[in-house]
Design an enzyme around this catalytic site. Structure first.
Site, PDB file in Angstrom:
ATOM      1  N   GLY A 237      56.661 -53.918 -70.379  1.00 47.35           N
ATOM      2  CA  GLY A 237      55.796 -53.727 -71.549  1.00 47.35           C
ATOM      3  C   GLY A 237      56.030 -52.339 -72.111  1.00 47.35           C
ATOM      4  O   GLY A 237      55.356 -51.388 -71.755  1.00 47.35           O
TER       5      GLY A 237
ATOM      6  N   LYS B 163      40.120 -43.965 -47.309  1.00 49.36           N
ATOM      7  CA  LYS B 163      40.706 -45.138 -47.961  1.00 49.36           C
ATOM      8  C   LYS B 163      41.759 -44.684 -48.966  1.00 49.36           C
ATOM      9  O   LYS B 163      41.462 -44.444 -50.122  1.00 49.36           O
ATOM     10  CB  LYS B 163      39.619 -45.944 -48.677  1.00 49.36           C
ATOM     11  CG  LYS B 163      40.173 -47.208 -49.317  1.00 49.36           C
ATOM     12  CD  LYS B 163      39.192 -47.852 -50.271  1.00 49.36           C
ATOM     13  CE  LYS B 163      39.783 -49.090 -50.915  1.00 49.36           C
ATOM     14  NZ  LYS B 163      40.542 -48.868 -52.107  1.00 49.36           N
TER      15      LYS B 163
ATOM     16  N   ARG C  16      48.473 -46.972 -47.726  1.00 43.00           N
ATOM     17  CA  ARG C  16      49.251 -46.225 -48.717  1.00 43.00           C
ATOM     18  C   ARG C  16      48.791 -46.508 -50.141  1.00 43.00           C
ATOM     19  O   ARG C  16      48.215 -47.552 -50.424  1.00 43.00           O
ATOM     20  CB  ARG C  16      50.716 -46.653 -48.643  1.00 43.00           C
ATOM     21  CG  ARG C  16      51.477 -45.923 -47.589  1.00 43.00           C
ATOM     22  CD  ARG C  16      52.898 -46.445 -47.548  1.00 43.00           C
ATOM     23  NE  ARG C  16      53.649 -45.721 -46.540  1.00 43.00           N
ATOM     24  CZ  ARG C  16      54.756 -46.178 -45.974  1.00 43.00           C
ATOM     25  NH1 ARG C  16      55.224 -47.364 -46.309  1.00 43.00           N
ATOM     26  NH2 ARG C  16      55.392 -45.464 -45.082  1.00 43.00           N
TER      27      ARG C  16
ATOM     28  N   THR D 290      58.437 -64.308 -75.859  1.00 36.64           N
ATOM     29  CA  THR D 290      58.553 -62.993 -75.227  1.00 36.64           C
ATOM     30  C   THR D 290      57.525 -62.887 -74.111  1.00 36.64           C
ATOM     31  O   THR D 290      56.396 -63.359 -74.274  1.00 36.64           O
ATOM     32  CB  THR D 290      58.343 -61.835 -76.228  1.00 36.64           C
ATOM     33  OG1 THR D 290      58.160 -60.615 -75.485  1.00 36.64           O
ATOM     34  CG2 THR D 290      57.123 -62.030 -77.116  1.00 36.64           C
TER      35      THR D 290
ATOM     36  N   GLY E 145      43.498 -57.362 -58.689  1.00 37.52           N
ATOM     37  CA  GLY E 145      42.432 -56.467 -58.207  1.00 37.52           C
ATOM     38  C   GLY E 145      42.874 -55.022 -58.096  1.00 37.52           C
ATOM     39  O   GLY E 145      42.504 -54.313 -57.155  1.00 37.52           O
TER      40      GLY E 145
ATOM     41  N   ARG F 229      53.933 -44.502 -52.839  1.00 39.33           N
ATOM     42  CA  ARG F 229      55.181 -45.244 -53.028  1.00 39.33           C
ATOM     43  C   ARG F 229      55.190 -45.854 -54.436  1.00 39.33           C
ATOM     44  O   ARG F 229      54.138 -46.180 -54.979  1.00 39.33           O
ATOM     45  CB  ARG F 229      55.307 -46.394 -52.023  1.00 39.33           C
ATOM     46  CG  ARG F 229      55.444 -45.950 -50.572  1.00 39.33           C
ATOM     47  CD  ARG F 229      56.820 -45.335 -50.292  1.00 39.33           C
ATOM     48  NE  ARG F 229      57.003 -44.999 -48.890  1.00 39.33           N
ATOM     49  CZ  ARG F 229      56.569 -43.897 -48.295  1.00 39.33           C
ATOM     50  NH1 ARG F 229      55.873 -42.999 -48.991  1.00 39.33           N
ATOM     51  NH2 ARG F 229      56.803 -43.669 -47.015  1.00 39.33           N
TER      52      ARG F 229
ATOM     53  N   GLU G 188      55.306 -50.040 -68.373  1.00 42.60           N
ATOM     54  CA  GLU G 188      56.444 -49.117 -68.511  1.00 42.60           C
ATOM     55  C   GLU G 188      56.277 -48.154 -69.691  1.00 42.60           C
ATOM     56  O   GLU G 188      56.757 -47.030 -69.637  1.00 42.60           O
ATOM     57  CB  GLU G 188      57.773 -49.892 -68.622  1.00 42.60           C
ATOM     58  CG  GLU G 188      57.893 -50.777 -69.838  1.00 42.60           C
ATOM     59  CD  GLU G 188      59.260 -51.472 -69.939  1.00 42.60           C
ATOM     60  OE1 GLU G 188      59.281 -52.678 -70.206  1.00 42.60           O
ATOM     61  OE2 GLU G 188      60.278 -50.800 -69.748  1.00 42.60           O
TER      62      GLU G 188
ATOM     63  N   HIS H 141      62.996 -56.619 -64.203  1.00 45.21           N
ATOM     64  CA  HIS H 141      63.425 -57.862 -64.858  1.00 45.21           C
ATOM     65  C   HIS H 141      63.080 -59.134 -64.089  1.00 45.21           C
ATOM     66  O   HIS H 141      63.217 -60.231 -64.638  1.00 45.21           O
ATOM     67  CB  HIS H 141      64.925 -57.814 -65.155  1.00 45.21           C
ATOM     68  CG  HIS H 141      65.237 -56.916 -66.314  1.00 45.21           C
ATOM     69  ND1 HIS H 141      65.266 -55.549 -66.202  1.00 45.21           N
ATOM     70  CD2 HIS H 141      65.486 -57.190 -67.620  1.00 45.21           C
ATOM     71  CE1 HIS H 141      65.543 -55.015 -67.376  1.00 45.21           C
ATOM     72  NE2 HIS H 141      65.684 -55.982 -68.254  1.00 45.21           N
TER      73      HIS H 141
ATOM     74  N   ASP I   5      56.075 -60.302 -73.299  1.00 49.73           N
ATOM     75  CA  ASP I   5      55.147 -59.191 -73.581  1.00 49.73           C
ATOM     76  C   ASP I   5      53.810 -59.611 -74.203  1.00 49.73           C
ATOM     77  O   ASP I   5      52.868 -58.825 -74.221  1.00 49.73           O
ATOM     78  CB  ASP I   5      55.805 -58.176 -74.523  1.00 49.73           C
ATOM     79  CG  ASP I   5      56.939 -57.427 -73.847  1.00 49.73           C
ATOM     80  OD1 ASP I   5      57.060 -57.513 -72.615  1.00 49.73           O
ATOM     81  OD2 ASP I   5      57.709 -56.758 -74.558  1.00 49.73           O
TER      82      ASP I   5
HETATM   83  O1  F6P Z   1      60.457 -57.551 -74.647  1.00 52.42           O
HETATM   84  C1  F6P Z   1      60.592 -57.988 -73.364  1.00 52.42           C
HETATM   85  C2  F6P Z   1      60.993 -56.860 -72.463  1.00 52.42           C
HETATM   86  O2  F6P Z   1      61.133 -57.405 -71.171  1.00 52.42           O
HETATM   87  C3  F6P Z   1      60.070 -55.652 -72.444  1.00 52.42           C
HETATM   88  O3  F6P Z   1      58.911 -55.824 -71.690  1.00 52.42           O
HETATM   89  C4  F6P Z   1      60.982 -54.604 -71.875  1.00 52.42           C
HETATM   90  O4  F6P Z   1      60.558 -53.323 -72.236  1.00 52.42           O
HETATM   91  C5  F6P Z   1      62.295 -54.943 -72.520  1.00 52.42           C
HETATM   92  O5  F6P Z   1      62.248 -56.320 -72.823  1.00 52.42           O
HETATM   93  C6  F6P Z   1      63.492 -54.656 -71.678  1.00 52.42           C
HETATM   94  O6  F6P Z   1      64.629 -54.956 -72.400  1.00 52.42           O
HETATM   95  P1  F6P Z   1      66.095 -54.992 -71.807  1.00 52.42           P
HETATM   96  O7  F6P Z   1      66.241 -56.244 -71.016  1.00 52.42           O
HETATM   97  O8  F6P Z   1      66.973 -54.986 -73.001  1.00 52.42           O
HETATM   98  O9  F6P Z   1      66.234 -53.798 -70.930  1.00 52.42           O
END
Ligand code: F6P
Length: 329
Positions: A177, A220, A169, A132, A192, A253, A229, A259, A134
């Site tokens: 995550g 600045k 900006r 994974t 950074g 922005r 997320e 993905h 994550d």
């Molecule tokens: O577990 C991996 C992950 O990419 C997470 O970081 C993310 O929240 C989730 O899968 C997204 O899942 P899906 O592709 O089903 O939208």
């Protein structure tokens, strides 16, 4: 080969969200199995493929030229049917049909949960591998795919930094995550960022906005804020709205990397990790282990019972967050 081993036919599958390095892990499992005179099968589409009998024999050449590829040649899925007893019964009867007596399951928490239940219900030996992006699985320092994901993420941030700097900006950049901030934390430090917002710690938005105002007074506005997320303020869009409402209008922005972080060629580190874990998974089955996830902690291979790997939370290193705050002065 371990002459005493009862395991003769092993199947490997990938499940849940894909992660770069899954192919390298499959290659390693397949080749180690063949080296040990085992029959090796690939299950297409994780638990869904197990239920629907998408299971085929693999040879060494089937995994040639895949170590460098992202995604998973075995495909992946999230299966609701496998959560039911009937679904698992169908899946196990397909395994029996092929004579499969050992499994290697590559995925995240949901994959481990499915493997634990199947193992308990039918007694089939199963080894889990952490796949994974994550990095949120206990029992290993790093999961397969994490290193590639953070490198993809900082590559994107470096590009955003150029335009942020050019226009003076403020960019709010969202990284994957849902439950864990490892990607945001590491990619935030590596790029950074001025601020890193993660699910494990609620950010005081008012304090952050006060700081931003001070930096705007110094002419600045250029700033990079990295948001996981699943962070408690509601993600990058919600954070941007609050910052705009505080008076920063045109110059804010949002970029959601999304993905992209799951794709691409695995880094060398992920390929090595995946190769090591695939290798030890087959050796573990041969030595009679079952119901455990393989991982690497401080360069040593460790095996963690599924229950423990599922239930334990691998804590974020809060010192890193503190350091990031100081370095972002
Ligand atoms: O577990 C991996 C992950 O990419 C997470 O970081 C993310 O929240 C989730 O899968 C997204 O899942 P899906 O592709 O089903 O939208």
């Amino acid at each position: 080969m371990n002459a005493n081993s009862t395991v003769k036919k092993v199947a490997v599958f990938t499940s849940g969200g894909d992660a770069p390095g899954m192919n390298a892990a499959v290659r390693s499992v397949v080749r180690t199995a063949i080296y040990n005179d085992l029959h090796i099968f690939g299950i297409e589409g994780g638990y869904d493929g197990m239920i629907n009998n998408r299971i085929k024999r693999l040879e060494r050449s089937d995994v040639a030229n895949i170590i460098q590829k992202g995604g998973t040649l075995l495909k992946t899925a999230r299966s609701d049917e496998f959560r039911t007893k009937e679904g698992r019964a169908k899946a196990f009867s397909n395994l029996e049909y092929h004579g499969i007596d050992g499994l290697v399951a590559i995925g995240g928490n949901g994959t481990y949960t499915g493997a634990m239940i199947l193992g308990e219900e039918y007694g089939i030996p199963i080894i889990g591998l952490p796949g994974t992006i994550d990095n949120d699985l206990a029992g290993t320092d790093y999961t397969i795919g994490f290193d590639t994901a953070i490198n993809t993420a900082i590559d994107a941030v470096d590009k955003i930094r150029d335009t942020a700097h050019a226009h003076n900006r403020l960019f709010i950049i969202e990284m994957m995550g849902r439950h864990a901030g490892y990607i945001a934390l590491h990619a935030g430090i590596g790029s950074g960022a001025s601020k890193i917002m993660i699910p494990e710690q609620t950010t005081d938005l008012d304090a952050m906005i006060t700081k931003l105002k001070k930096s705007a007074e110094r002419q600045k506005l250029f700033n990079l804020i990295i948001v996981a997320e699943g962070e408690p303020n509601g993600g990058a869009i919600a954070v941007a709205e609050k910052i705009k409402a505080a008076g920063f209008n045109e110059d804010v922005r949002v970029t959601i990397i999304g993905h992209m972080q799951r794709g691409g060629a695995p880094s060398c580190q992920d390929r090595v990790l995946a190769s090591r874990l695939g290798f030890v998974a087959v050796e573990a089955l041969l030595s009679g282990r079952s119901g455990v996830a393989a991982g690497i902690i401080s360069d040593e291979v460790v095996f963690t019972p599924f229950k423990e790997a599922i239930e334990s939370i691998k804590p974020i290193n809060k010192d890193l967050l503190r350091m990031a705050e100081i370095l972002a002065m």
